[in-house]
Design an enzyme around this catalytic site. Structure first.
Site, PDB file in Angstrom:
ATOM      1  N   GLY A  62       0.769  -0.997  -0.056  1.00  0.00           N
ATOM      2  CA  GLY A  62      -0.093   0.089   0.011  1.00  0.00           C
ATOM      3  C   GLY A  62       0.994   1.243   0.245  1.00  0.00           C
ATOM      4  O   GLY A  62       1.921   1.255   0.894  1.00  0.00           O
ATOM      5  N   ASP A 252      -1.721   4.607  -6.327  1.00  0.00           N
ATOM      6  CA  ASP A 252      -0.027   4.568  -6.028  1.00  0.00           C
ATOM      7  C   ASP A 252       0.562   5.654  -6.632  1.00  0.00           C
ATOM      8  O   ASP A 252       1.603   6.191  -6.051  1.00  0.00           O
ATOM      9  CB  ASP A 252       0.315   3.133  -6.480  1.00  0.00           C
ATOM     10  CG  ASP A 252      -0.085   2.105  -5.803  1.00  0.00           C
ATOM     11  OD1 ASP A 252      -1.325   1.735  -5.797  1.00  0.00           O
ATOM     12  OD2 ASP A 252       0.805   1.593  -5.100  1.00  0.00           O
ATOM     13  N   LYS A 263      -3.569  -0.508  -8.438  1.00  0.00           N
ATOM     14  CA  LYS A 263      -3.528  -1.701  -8.500  1.00  0.00           C
ATOM     15  C   LYS A 263      -4.089  -2.455  -9.730  1.00  0.00           C
ATOM     16  O   LYS A 263      -5.335  -1.836 -10.313  1.00  0.00           O
ATOM     17  CB  LYS A 263      -4.360  -2.267  -7.476  1.00  0.00           C
ATOM     18  CG  LYS A 263      -4.350  -4.093  -7.287  1.00  0.00           C
ATOM     19  CD  LYS A 263      -3.267  -4.775  -7.328  1.00  0.00           C
ATOM     20  CE  LYS A 263      -2.190  -4.163  -6.221  1.00  0.00           C
ATOM     21  NZ  LYS A 263      -0.632  -4.342  -6.469  1.00  0.00           N
TER      22      LYS A 263
END
Lengths: 361, 361
Positions: A62, A252, A263
């Site tokens: 994460g 991200d 993702k």
């Protein structure tokens, strides 16, 4: 304010503590997310290289959690290096920074956190080793507490987009265990739940690493938030049948155009929402935003093909050695994104304007 | 022509024989696809109920394979029932038909095949039990050989849409083991390969039952066709990066508007191709086409939640008893479908016109 003092204010939001600094032992402590949902195992170290391994092997994953952990990795390096010579000290710290930066190429927060620590080092380099060490430790703690503060604030702001009764689709884990605590997209969901909204979460399983089936299921079960687990191919039908009211995911890396790396599979979830005229939100701290308008600057990390060939790191689902493509992220274009939720407010299209404005606040 | 005689002509196309009729033992024989790619186990029975179980438990899967197997199930019932009384004989056959029809609600070929056998029964009901029995057996064999003939013809027609060097994305298994032999969408790919085109296949793993990771990988490896395995969330990135030139999938049911029910996730693959301006083809025999223009008539089968909670029927990936939604199919709207390939030719939009024309041929 002293970061550890500020942390006390957020206690009620931190039912799950995925990582923290042990101030007495001078150790970094984290939950090994690879073992969830079956086992809750905390690990601890004084070695920044071990933090790098934890990031690389996805014990910690994460984007925000990676950034915070890398900052604590620098704190461990600062404590480890034993010299009075500032030049030598800085050399060793640079080594630690380069090593930590090499662990996950797509995680923008990783570089962001390392750069923040480095700026503190730079601005203290006229002082002695002891002062630099103290400054690094304090900066790592500040980054940690800031992430928690930002997540709670993002939750408060994002929850306004969630109505009582909403069925919310999410992809991958963006919860407490993806951050320093509380979460980004799942933090928004969590905040809405804490406010008493009767929501229902639909989470994809998120192959290949199964962050949905393992981590979201674990967090949502712990919170008592009702949810349904689906596979990554199902969001299309779920939206088509009117079983979800909106989608919310993390990021991200976001660039100024609004292109969002997240993702693998996120882009297809966005297409599914879009084709059925449902809102698709991204929730991420402004530290995720990179000041570039060039989507081609986004590096897509490719990971070990065995993540696809095997499930849970151990169960083979296909013949060994088959050819696999395993990109970890995809890029969702801004035309599919209804709004981007940050701790500084909500950005709407056109993002080039709204994201720049947020960054300048 | 005697169906078993005709079958000899197709020998070169049938490297993989997923199901057949053992004419000497009067038994139905099939490959248990659940054990692929690790074990090649053939099963045989004289009991139509066992055929129903094989369909329900997905030892046999894929719309055409299900249809052909159901027809052979009727042949077994015809042999089993021991009476000279035609009325009693028909009652027992009706029982077998109803049982077989109850196994997989979305597979249109199932009803189509059972209806074909039933029509033969109806048109022979003035004759004796022995003649009816013979007619059923012959019809089952005819349906079997027809499916193979249709698949080879579909391959020949569909291969014209595939260029030398094409990288072809597919979802779920539509190969030899989804049909009486050769395959539908994978049959088109196979035909192109047999013609010497240098193609590369990109197959999704196809959760939850992993038909891609297990069956496509097995078939493609057996044929020596180069391929890459991806997860169900990756087609978006694959198309965005220009790594695939087209998508081709099968169908469990097509209606006259072109709405296509196929394995869950197909709709999202179609969105991914469409958003990147790549062709998306459906390949299916005309027996898959239902003469209705009402998409709401398509029943979406929901299967056992343990298919999602566990992988390969045994490995848990999440907490037990979590709430799961497990629809087996979704519906791809005609706006996303470039063309539909059948054994009678290629249908282009508007499908209401082109599919009707094909059915009338």
């Amino acid at each position: 304010m002293d970061p550890l003092k500020e942390l006390e204010k957020y206690e009620e939001f931190l039912k799950i503590k995925p990582l923290y600094w042990d101030d007495e032992a001078n150790e970094f402590v984290w939950l090994d997310t690879r073992l969830l949902p079956f086992k809750e195992v905390y690990r601890r170290t004084k070695d920044y290289r071990r933090v790098g391994v934890a990031i690389k092997d996805m014990e910690i994953r994460g984007a925000p959690a990676i950034g915070v952990s890398a900052a604590f990795g620098m704190a461990l390096a600062a404590l480890e290096v034993n010299t009075k010579d500032v030049a030598e000290y800085l050399d060793k710290l640079k080594e630690a920074k380069d090593y930590l930066a090499s662990t996950r190429p797509t995680a923008f927060n990783l570089f962001w956190a390392l750069d923040r620590v480095w700026n503190v080092i730079e601005s203290n380099k006229d002082k002695g080793v002891e002062e630099i060490r103290e400054a690094i430790l304090r900066e790592a703690l500040t980054i940690y507490v800031e992430d928690i503060r930002n997540n709670i604030e993002m939750g408060r702001i994002g929850s306004k987009l969630i109505d009582d009764g909403d069925r919310i689709l999410t992809h991958c884990n963006t919860g407490a265990v993806a951050t320093a605590g509380f979460g980004t997209a799942l933090g928004v969901i969590r905040y809405a739940w804490y406010e008493g909204k009767k929501i229902h979460v639909i989470t994809t399983e998120t192959r290949p690493v199964l962050q949905g089936a393992r981590l979201n299921v674990w967090e949502l079960t712990k919170e008592g938030i009702p949810f349904t687990l689906i596979t990554d191919g199902m969001p299309g039908l779920v939206f088509k049948r009117g079983l979800a009211d909106l989608a919310i995911v993390g990021a991200d890396r976001i660039i100024l155009t609004g292109h969002t790396a997240n993702k693998i599979g996120t882009y297809m979830v966005a297409l599914a929402a879009w084709d059925n005229e449902k809102p698709f939100y991204v929730a991420a701290p402004t530290s995720t935003i990179q000041a570039t308008a060039d989507p081609s600057s986004i590096v897509i990390e490719e990971r070990n093909p065995d993540e696809v060939r095997k499930v849970m790191g151990q169960y083979p689902i296909t013949l060994p050695d088959v050819n696999v493509y395993n990109p970890s992220f995809d890029v969702t274009p801004p035309k599919l994104i209804t709004a981007i939720i940050t701790e500084k407010g909500i950005a709407h299209p056109p993002y080039l304007k709204s994201l720049k404005r947020l960054l300048q606040q």
